[in-house]
Scaffold this motif. Sequence first.
Motif, mmCIF file in Angstrom:
data_model
loop_
_atom_site.group_PDB
_atom_site.id
_atom_site.type_symbol
_atom_site.label_atom_id
_atom_site.label_comp_id
_atom_site.label_asym_id
_atom_site.label_seq_id
_atom_site.Cartn_x
_atom_site.Cartn_y
_atom_site.Cartn_z
ATOM 1 N N VAL A 217 -48.699 0.236 30.862
ATOM 2 C CA VAL A 217 -48.245 -1.236 31.756
ATOM 3 C C VAL A 217 -46.369 -1.312 31.234
ATOM 4 C CG1 VAL A 217 -49.514 -2.453 30.056
ATOM 5 C CG2 VAL A 217 -48.594 -1.732 28.710
ATOM 6 N N ALA A 218 -45.884 0.400 31.683
ATOM 7 C CA ALA A 218 -44.914 0.232 31.248
ATOM 8 C C ALA A 218 -43.769 -0.281 32.504
ATOM 9 C CB ALA A 218 -43.529 1.974 30.613
ATOM 10 N N SER A 219 -44.100 -0.106 33.539
ATOM 11 C CA SER A 219 -44.215 -0.409 34.708
ATOM 12 C C SER A 219 -44.629 -1.637 35.113
ATOM 13 C CB SER A 219 -43.903 1.285 35.967
ATOM 14 O OG SER A 219 -42.716 1.851 35.191
ATOM 15 N N THR A 220 -43.859 -2.869 34.994
ATOM 16 C CA THR A 220 -44.771 -4.085 35.810
ATOM 17 C C THR A 220 -43.899 -4.506 36.546
ATOM 18 O OG1 THR A 220 -44.676 -5.627 34.494
ATOM 19 C CG2 THR A 220 -46.542 -3.939 34.622
ATOM 20 N N ARG A 221 -44.044 -5.401 37.708
ATOM 21 C CA ARG A 221 -43.057 -6.427 38.302
ATOM 22 C C ARG A 221 -42.610 -7.225 36.739
ATOM 23 N NH1 ARG A 221 -46.220 -8.086 43.696
ATOM 24 N NH2 ARG A 221 -43.791 -9.776 43.913
ATOM 25 N N GLY A 222 -41.462 -8.066 37.487
ATOM 26 C CA GLY A 222 -40.893 -8.687 36.521
ATOM 27 C C GLY A 222 -41.093 -8.212 35.331
ATOM 28 N N VAL A 223 -40.515 -8.735 34.628
ATOM 29 C CA VAL A 223 -40.119 -8.299 32.730
ATOM 30 C C VAL A 223 -41.367 -7.950 32.222
ATOM 31 C CG1 VAL A 223 -39.945 -9.489 30.493
ATOM 32 C CG2 VAL A 223 -38.841 -10.939 32.299
ATOM 33 N N ASP A 224 -41.075 -6.911 31.502
ATOM 34 C CA ASP A 224 -43.058 -6.211 30.819
ATOM 35 C C ASP A 224 -43.137 -6.734 30.070
ATOM 36 O OD1 ASP A 224 -42.584 -4.358 32.850
ATOM 37 O OD2 ASP A 224 -41.194 -3.494 32.245
ATOM 38 N N TRP A 225 -43.637 -7.976 30.010
ATOM 39 C CA TRP A 225 -44.220 -9.054 28.219
ATOM 40 C C TRP A 225 -44.693 -7.906 27.469
ATOM 41 C CZ3 TRP A 225 -40.802 -12.701 27.358
ATOM 42 C CH2 TRP A 225 -40.230 -12.851 28.984
ATOM 43 N N ILE A 226 -46.060 -6.858 27.905
ATOM 44 C CA ILE A 226 -46.603 -6.235 26.692
ATOM 45 C C ILE A 226 -45.571 -5.457 26.952
ATOM 46 C CG2 ILE A 226 -48.537 -4.880 26.878
ATOM 47 C CD1 ILE A 226 -49.174 -7.010 29.129
ATOM 48 N N GLU A 227 -44.662 -4.260 26.744
ATOM 49 C CA GLU A 227 -44.041 -3.420 26.043
ATOM 50 C C GLU A 227 -43.189 -4.379 25.688
ATOM 51 O OE1 GLU A 227 -41.142 -0.030 28.318
ATOM 52 O OE2 GLU A 227 -41.563 -0.850 29.422
ATOM 53 N N LEU A 228 -42.100 -5.518 26.032
ATOM 54 C CA LEU A 228 -41.534 -6.013 23.991
ATOM 55 C C LEU A 228 -42.285 -6.811 23.009
ATOM 56 C CD1 LEU A 228 -38.954 -7.391 24.886
ATOM 57 C CD2 LEU A 228 -39.207 -8.661 25.285
ATOM 58 N N ILE A 229 -43.278 -7.195 23.573
ATOM 59 C CA ILE A 229 -43.805 -7.299 22.206
ATOM 60 C C ILE A 229 -44.352 -6.123 21.399
ATOM 61 C CG2 ILE A 229 -46.449 -8.330 22.189
ATOM 62 C CD1 ILE A 229 -46.198 -10.245 24.118
ATOM 63 N N ILE A 230 -45.033 -4.951 22.214
ATOM 64 C CA ILE A 230 -44.668 -3.537 20.969
ATOM 65 C C ILE A 230 -43.790 -3.105 20.476
ATOM 66 C CG2 ILE A 230 -45.326 -1.370 21.734
ATOM 67 C CD1 ILE A 230 -47.608 -2.013 24.004
ATOM 68 N N GLN A 231 -42.881 -3.358 21.509
ATOM 69 C CA GLN A 231 -41.860 -2.871 20.720
ATOM 70 C C GLN A 231 -41.310 -3.950 19.436
ATOM 71 O OE1 GLN A 231 -39.052 -3.350 24.253
ATOM 72 N NE2 GLN A 231 -38.924 -0.723 24.742
ATOM 73 N N ILE A 232 -40.991 -5.443 19.507
ATOM 74 C CA ILE A 232 -41.303 -5.834 18.228
ATOM 75 C C ILE A 232 -42.004 -6.085 17.308
ATOM 76 C CG2 ILE A 232 -40.593 -8.352 17.674
ATOM 77 C CD1 ILE A 232 -40.039 -9.112 20.768
ATOM 78 N N ALA A 233 -43.146 -5.511 17.685
ATOM 79 C CA ALA A 233 -43.700 -5.385 16.714
ATOM 80 C C ALA A 233 -43.510 -4.132 16.222
ATOM 81 C CB ALA A 233 -45.661 -5.373 17.370
ATOM 82 N N LEU A 234 -43.372 -3.337 16.537
ATOM 83 C CA LEU A 234 -43.203 -1.650 16.235
ATOM 84 C C LEU A 234 -42.090 -2.019 15.463
ATOM 85 C CD1 LEU A 234 -43.931 0.251 18.582
ATOM 86 C CD2 LEU A 234 -45.149 0.652 16.386
ATOM 87 N N ALA A 235 -40.809 -2.580 15.701
ATOM 88 C CA ALA A 235 -39.397 -3.087 14.533
ATOM 89 C C ALA A 235 -39.887 -3.941 13.750
ATOM 90 C CB ALA A 235 -38.881 -4.468 15.556
ATOM 91 N N ALA A 236 -41.218 -5.234 13.841
ATOM 92 C CA ALA A 236 -41.198 -6.188 12.869
ATOM 93 C C ALA A 236 -41.511 -5.156 11.555
ATOM 94 C CB ALA A 236 -41.965 -6.581 12.926
ATOM 95 N N VAL A 237 -43.032 -4.452 11.788
ATOM 96 C CA VAL A 237 -43.513 -3.433 11.259
ATOM 97 C C VAL A 237 -42.272 -2.062 10.032
ATOM 98 C CG1 VAL A 237 -44.606 -1.181 10.797
ATOM 99 C CG2 VAL A 237 -44.958 -3.187 12.050
#
Length: 89
Positions: free
Chosen positions: A55-75
């Motif tokens: 799911v890293a390369s999708t058209r438009g904003v990569d929302w799933i990648e962003l959510i994964i990154q934010i979740a990891l940052a929160a942890v």
Amino acid sequence: MAVTGIISAIVVGLVIGVLGRLVVPGRQNIPVWLTVVIGVVAALIGTAIATVLGVASTRGVDWIELIIQIALAAVGVAFAAGQYGRRRS
């Protein structure tokens, strides 16, 4: 890595780290530089996970990648705040 790559990694890390801090409830007594480091690491690991999931390369904003990154940052922020606060007491 070029200077622009380093600068953009710091900027992305800052944004991801700050978003991760916003997700964690309460006050985190950790320095800003630690937030940036956590954000950079979370962004790199989140991108790797998103790539493995396909799911890293999708058209438009990569929302799933962003959510994964934010979740990891929160942890990471929650863990660092717990360790940093325990060490300083």
